[in-house]
Scaffold this motif. Structure first.
Motif, PDB file in Angstrom:
ATOM      1  N   ALA A 133       0.449  10.269   0.753  1.00 47.37           N
ATOM      2  CA  ALA A 133       1.011  10.562  -0.559  1.00 47.37           C
ATOM      3  C   ALA A 133       2.377  11.365  -0.495  1.00 47.37           C
ATOM      4  CB  ALA A 133      -0.050  11.155  -1.481  1.00 47.37           C
ATOM      5  N   ALA A 134       2.380  12.214   0.009  1.00 42.35           N
ATOM      6  CA  ALA A 134       3.660  13.059   0.223  1.00 42.35           C
ATOM      7  C   ALA A 134       4.835  12.060   0.769  1.00 42.35           C
ATOM      8  CB  ALA A 134       3.817  14.110   1.148  1.00 42.35           C
ATOM      9  N   TRP A 135       4.666  11.298   1.877  1.00 46.38           N
ATOM     10  CA  TRP A 135       5.459  10.325   2.364  1.00 46.38           C
ATOM     11  C   TRP A 135       5.941   9.330   1.422  1.00 46.38           C
ATOM     12  CZ3 TRP A 135       6.296   5.244   3.852  1.00 46.38           C
ATOM     13  CH2 TRP A 135       7.306   4.871   4.575  1.00 46.38           C
ATOM     14  N   LEU A 136       5.136   8.581   0.599  1.00 40.84           N
ATOM     15  CA  LEU A 136       5.204   7.625  -0.379  1.00 40.84           C
ATOM     16  C   LEU A 136       6.193   8.149  -1.272  1.00 40.84           C
ATOM     17  CD1 LEU A 136       2.052   5.604  -0.542  1.00 40.84           C
ATOM     18  CD2 LEU A 136       4.106   4.850   0.556  1.00 40.84           C
ATOM     19  N   ASN A 137       5.836   9.465  -2.035  1.00 38.91           N
ATOM     20  CA  ASN A 137       6.620  10.078  -3.037  1.00 38.91           C
ATOM     21  C   ASN A 137       8.112  10.337  -2.392  1.00 38.91           C
ATOM     22  OD1 ASN A 137       5.157  10.120  -5.553  1.00 38.91           O
ATOM     23  ND2 ASN A 137       3.801  11.444  -4.165  1.00 38.91           N
ATOM     24  N   ALA A 138       8.289  10.789  -1.179  1.00 37.83           N
ATOM     25  CA  ALA A 138       9.470  11.007  -0.720  1.00 37.83           C
ATOM     26  C   ALA A 138      10.396   9.808  -0.454  1.00 37.83           C
ATOM     27  CB  ALA A 138       9.358  11.706   0.902  1.00 37.83           C
ATOM     28  N   GLN A 139       9.639   8.532  -0.428  1.00 34.60           N
ATOM     29  CA  GLN A 139      10.306   7.164  -0.341  1.00 34.60           C
ATOM     30  C   GLN A 139      10.812   6.896  -1.563  1.00 34.60           C
ATOM     31  OE1 GLN A 139      11.116   6.608   2.814  1.00 34.60           O
ATOM     32  NE2 GLN A 139       9.899   8.288   2.978  1.00 34.60           N
ATOM     33  N   GLY A 140      10.378   7.689  -2.949  1.00 33.28           N
ATOM     34  CA  GLY A 140      10.677   7.226  -4.217  1.00 33.28           C
ATOM     35  C   GLY A 140       9.595   6.246  -4.980  1.00 33.28           C
ATOM     36  N   HIS A 144       0.402   8.995  -7.294  1.00 37.63           N
ATOM     37  CA  HIS A 144      -0.587  10.248  -7.637  1.00 37.63           C
ATOM     38  C   HIS A 144      -1.615  10.477  -6.489  1.00 37.63           C
ATOM     39  CE1 HIS A 144      -2.958  12.791 -10.329  1.00 37.63           C
ATOM     40  NE2 HIS A 144      -3.984  11.890 -10.000  1.00 37.63           N
ATOM     41  N   TRP A 145      -1.742  11.508  -5.995  1.00 36.61           N
ATOM     42  CA  TRP A 145      -2.841  11.864  -4.972  1.00 36.61           C
ATOM     43  C   TRP A 145      -4.110  12.265  -5.971  1.00 36.61           C
ATOM     44  CZ3 TRP A 145      -6.264  15.897  -3.890  1.00 36.61           C
ATOM     45  CH2 TRP A 145      -6.903  15.796  -2.493  1.00 36.61           C
ATOM     46  N   LEU A 146      -5.025  11.394  -5.732  1.00 36.74           N
ATOM     47  CA  LEU A 146      -6.496  11.787  -6.382  1.00 36.74           C
ATOM     48  C   LEU A 146      -7.588  12.179  -5.352  1.00 36.74           C
ATOM     49  CD1 LEU A 146      -8.226  10.817  -9.195  1.00 36.74           C
ATOM     50  CD2 LEU A 146      -8.610   8.808  -7.861  1.00 36.74           C
ATOM     51  N   ASP A 147      -8.460  13.231  -5.958  1.00 36.45           N
ATOM     52  CA  ASP A 147      -9.545  13.645  -4.757  1.00 36.45           C
ATOM     53  C   ASP A 147     -10.569  12.615  -5.241  1.00 36.45           C
ATOM     54  OD1 ASP A 147     -11.693  14.685  -4.107  1.00 36.45           O
ATOM     55  OD2 ASP A 147     -11.009  16.609  -4.120  1.00 36.45           O
ATOM     56  N   ALA A 148     -10.884  11.604  -4.309  1.00 35.70           N
ATOM     57  CA  ALA A 148     -11.916  10.758  -4.574  1.00 35.70           C
ATOM     58  C   ALA A 148     -13.174  11.102  -5.043  1.00 35.70           C
ATOM     59  CB  ALA A 148     -12.128   9.958  -3.184  1.00 35.70           C
ATOM     60  N   ARG A 149     -13.472  12.345  -4.586  1.00 31.91           N
ATOM     61  CA  ARG A 149     -14.797  12.999  -5.070  1.00 31.91           C
ATOM     62  C   ARG A 149     -14.654  13.313  -6.819  1.00 31.91           C
ATOM     63  NH1 ARG A 149     -14.394  17.993  -1.087  1.00 31.91           N
ATOM     64  NH2 ARG A 149     -12.277  17.684  -1.766  1.00 31.91           N
ATOM     65  N   ASP A 150     -13.480  13.311  -7.413  1.00 32.97           N
ATOM     66  CA  ASP A 150     -13.600  13.208  -8.685  1.00 32.97           C
ATOM     67  C   ASP A 150     -13.671  11.995  -9.594  1.00 32.97           C
ATOM     68  OD1 ASP A 150     -13.019  15.964  -8.303  1.00 32.97           O
ATOM     69  OD2 ASP A 150     -10.760  15.912  -8.580  1.00 32.97           O
TER      70      ASP A 150
END
Ligand code: LLP
Length: 858
Positions: A133-140, A144-150
């Motif tokens: 998620a951090a890398w995709l955001n850095a690419q613009g 949104h990082w979702l905790d699958a358990r939620d």
């Protein structure tokens, strides 16, 4: 209300998230979908290898080695983070600390409960998705990082809710949709494999967990599509490891996909299908390494109207249990009685077939079926019927909608197995699956044969795409031997070599040398002899001798030709294996001093004077035929070759009386075998036979080494062969081991070139007529052999035309290939028939007074 159908769920496995290159592919796909107005929901696994490492961690921690086990896990994430230009120690600080704490807890209590194990394993996905998620955001690409358990809740339909293999609720989830509308205007990225129990604890989805998570999410979001990205481009019509002609399946219905997945296709876990099918979501299986290639589409719609066989698969380690009793005849309730013990012992039955007096069931291989359990089951069943258990069978299944309607086509493919018992035939009630159970060692061969005869592409085929070999993924091509097909590289020279009117075999000596050196170079083989019956061209004989092989001959004419073409060979390097030859050939061979193999009692019985003082080898019939076609199986009760085991004692007596010594034993049980285990069995059989024969020094394991063929068999793996020979030598150090391959040395080194004479089209078929046919190459007519055929003149043109390739001979069998995909072909084009180096020219005839193809080397 959200525009629910706007979501596309993408799932990537552990091999698809392990490097920057992988992440670029994920980014490209996600950005592409976004540009097309879709919302993207990515589900992915832990980095390849991490789940196993975490699985081992608990055990290591119990043994007090937690730190040593943790460090490589942290390090692997630091490595990937560095590649992605991220800082793992900041991004993953919480997970690293949690893992250390969990491991320390286990070390302290020396107890790794399923609850803790689930907690630990889940970290793999949590860590990997944080980085992604951090890398995709850095690419613009806002993600949104979702905790699958939620979002995924384990179902609770038992008193004890498990931790390691839960199912989850997956009805369309308006709350989740609304939440994502609010929190995730861009895309979402979350973990596969993990969920939450109602008590708040972490739980795992078990095998196939990430695929299943993705299917659950797709159903919850009522997504428009689900894409499963993996390391093969979709489903194939057979396991590509068994046959390179396995074809990519372009489209499957849900129920076909479910059936194939349950048969062990391995591409997708069968659990994945139900959630998407229920929600009517179209699914695709795609390949991360080949992102532009269309994969397999799975939907409610069948790929075409007519019934069509989609795949052939084989399952090993199947066990059959037969119950026989006459109490079953017209009695009611017998089946209930018969199945009760299976239910009581928790043994799951796969196939069932019944007659008036017997019931046979099959049990799939399952580690929980211990010998004790089977024995107990047998004892219980013996109370109601006579029980027979057959271990180690193979179940070969034909899968496709309406298989029943296709039964008539299966006959010819089954014919080859007339020798082997069909233990059970079962046709599934859903008409998607027809399964036959055979002895374990026949499964692969039957699977290949059925596949290659029954799965043939059609023009503009909606069902099948390219073959595994065409896609270029053939594992055989990774072997050092397999350069790209030599005839593609030497195409111009070949076009020049094809005569204007006739036909010509052309042999590539470099390929001959490579194959001969591979055999001569086997570390654990004492000697290799080239079986020149495959091709007696003098330049080939010279090339194999230079590479360090001897020559095996079947007639005195061959012996003379070998000595003439390779004069450097001593008599000792020539092996003579006649069958029903006249007395004079034996006499001459003994005079020349070549090795002589006897395969019957007649010579010793009737011409004892020939053998005084001679050393001979005995050829034994191991009674177990092998090979690509019944005509090339040289063992078994009906074979004319070799001594039967119970004749050996008499042969020994006769040899003694004649003053001959038996110094070798030999078996050749068939031709075109791809499994090295065959020669292990032969070696074991021969060393047992040799036990009482003190003069025997040599065990000749024969030939039969398979090559890559358009019909599926694979080139023997010489590394595996060498390992097997090493083990054989270690077990029986007193013997020399010899091999005598023919086909392996020359088949792929030769092609048949012929001009197109005429073409013809009827309402039902197209024909391409060649200047030569079965008079040059009889293998298709005689064995149904499938040789690759290409239009060499038009190699680059699209192959979208189907034709039978025929010769000028007055026989209906004069076909070199049927139903082949070609570019539209014209008079004067040069056609190339592959694998023409073995048993081509040597089996040619002058039938119809037509000269067969001549020969040239290149
Ligand atoms: N050794 C003996 C005693 C044989 O009889 C044969 C083949 C070989 C070695 C070599 O087998 P290879 O490695 O080539 O499979 N015309 C058939 C093949 C007949 C093989 C006869 N014996 C075909 O075109 O497939």
């Amino acid at each position: 209300m959200s525009d629910a159908r706007n979501w596309t769920v993408l799932k990537f496995g552990g091999t698809s998230v392990k490097s920057l290159a992988d992440w670029r592919i994920i980014h490209k796909r996600a950005a592409g979908l976004k540009a097309a107005g879709k919302r993207v929901f990515i589900v992915h696994s832990a980095i390849r290898g991490i789940s196993d490492a975490l699985d081992a961690l608990a055990g290591q921690a119990v043994a007090g080695r937690a730190d040593a086990a943790l460090e490589p896990i942290f390090e692997r994430h630091r490595e990937l983070a560095a590649e992605l230009d991220l800082d793992a120690d900041t991004l993953l600080a919480v997970e690293f600390a949690d893992l250390s704490r969990l491991a320390a807890g286990i070390a302290l209590t020396r107890d790794a409960s399923p609850r803790l194990k689930a907690e630990i394993m889940a970290k793999g996905e949590l860590m990997a998705t944080r980085l992604g998620a951090a890398w995709l955001n850095a690419q613009g690409l806002a993600t949104h990082w979702l905790d699958a358990r939620d979002a995924l809740t384990a179902q609770t339909d038992g008193p004890v809710q498990g931790y390691l293999a839960v199912d989850c609720d997956h009805a369309c989830d308006d709350d989740l949709l609304a939440r994502l509308d609010e929190e995730a205007s861009g895309g979402v990225l979350t973990q596969g494999f993990i969920a939450r129990r109602r008590d708040g604890d972490t739980a795992l989805l078990g095998r196939g967990g990430s695929d299943t998570s993705a299917a659950y999410f797709a159903a919850k979001l009522d997504a428009e599509a689900l894409e499963i990205w993996t390391d093969v481009p979709g489903f194939f019509s057979a396991d590509p490891r068994l046959t390179g002609s396995a074809r990519q399946i372009k489209a499957l219905s849900y129920d076909e996909a479910q059936e194939l997945a349950s048969m062990g296709a391995g591409v997708l876990h069968p659990r994945t299908i139900a959630p998407v099918r229920r929600a009517g979501i179209e699914m695709q299986v795609l390949c991360t390494q080949r992102p532009d290639m269309a994969g397999t589409r799975i939907s409610a719609a069948p790929s075409e109207d007519a019934p069509r066989l989609k795949a052939v698969s084989v399952k090993h380690g199947v066990r059959l249990i037969t119950l026989e009793t006459d109490g079953m005849w017209r009695a009611s309730g017998f089946l209930a009685q018969a199945f009760e013990p299976f239910a009581r012992h928790g043994v799951s039955i796969d196939l069932v077939s019944t007659s008036e007096t017997s019931v046979t069931v099959s049990l799939d291989a399952d580690p929980s079926l211990t010998t004790d359990l089977i024995e107990t089951l047998e004892t219980d069943l013996a109370r109601i019927a006579q029980v027979t258990v057959i271990e180690n069978c193979a179940a070969v299944s034909l899968v496709g909608r309406g298989v029943r309607a296709l039964l008539a086509q299966f006959g010819p493919a089954m014919e080859a197995f007339a020798h082997y018992p069909l233990r059970l035939v079962s046709q599934a009630a859903n008409d998607l699956n027809l399964t036959v159970v055979v002895d374990g060692d026949q499964g692969v061969a039957l699977c290949r044969r059925l596949h290659d005869q029954l799965i043939q592409p059609k023009p503009l085929d909606k069902t099948f795409g390219a073959s595994w070999r065409e896609i270029g993924e053939s594992p055989a091509q990774e072997s050092a031997l397999a350069a790209p097909l030599w005839w593609r590289q030497k195409r111009e020279a070949l076009l020049d070599l094809c005569p204007a009117e006739g036909a010509r075999y052309v042999y590539d000596l470099d390929t001959v040398r490579a194959r001969a050196s591979a055999i001569a170079g086997l570390k654990h083989l004492d000697r290799g002899f080239y079986a020149m019956k495959a091709n007696g061209h003098p330049d080939i004989l010279q090339a194999v001798a230079e590479a360090g092989m001897g020559i095996e001959c079947v007639s005195l004419a061959e012996v003379r030709a070998a000595m003439g073409a390779a004069p450097q060979l001593t008599a000792e390097q020539i092996l003579f294996t006649p069958n029903f030859a006249p007395r004079s050939e034996y006499a001459e061979a003994l005079k020349l001093g070549v090795h002589l193999t006897l395969d019957g009692l007649h010579p010793l019985k009737h011409w004892p004077d020939l053998f005084a003082g001679a050393s001979v080898t005995l050829r034994i019939n191991p009674q177990r035929p092998e090979g690509h076609h019944k005509h090339v199986r040289t063992a078994g009760p009906e074979a004319k070759f070799g001594l039967h085991a119970d004749e050996v004692a008499e042969a020994v007596e006769l040899a003694k009386a004649a003053g001959a010594t038996i110094t070798g034993l030999h078996v050749h049980s068939g031709s075109g075998i791809s499994d090295p285990e065959h020669w292990r069995r032969v070696g074991q059989f021969l060393s047992e036979t040799a036990r009482d024969l003190s003069d025997v020094k040599v065990l000749d394991l024969g030939g039969g080494l398979g090559v890559d063929e358009a019909s599926g068999p694979r080139r023997i793996d010489t590394d595996a062969l060498d390992i097997m020979l090493g083990e054989l030598k270690a077990a029986f150090p007193d013997y020399e081991f010899w091999l005598e391959p023919g086909r392996f040395i020359v088949a792929e080194a030769g092609v048949l070139l012929a001009r197109v004479t005429q073409t013809k089209s009827t309402p039902d078929a197209n024909f391409v007529g060649l200047a030569t046919g079965m008079n040059s190459l009889i293998r298709p007519a005689l064995y149904g052999a499938r040789h690759e055929i290409v239009n060499l003149t038009r190699l680059e043109e699209n192959a979208d035309w189907i034709a039978d390739i025929v010769g000028p001979i007055c026989e209906s069998a004069d076909k070199l290939g049927t139903q082949r995909l070609l570019p539209e072909t014209h008079e004067g084009d040069v056609m190339l028939v592959g694998n023409g180096g073995a048993y081509g020219r040597v089996m040619a005839s002058h039938y119809n007074m037509r000269e067969p193809a001549d020969e040239a080397v290149i």
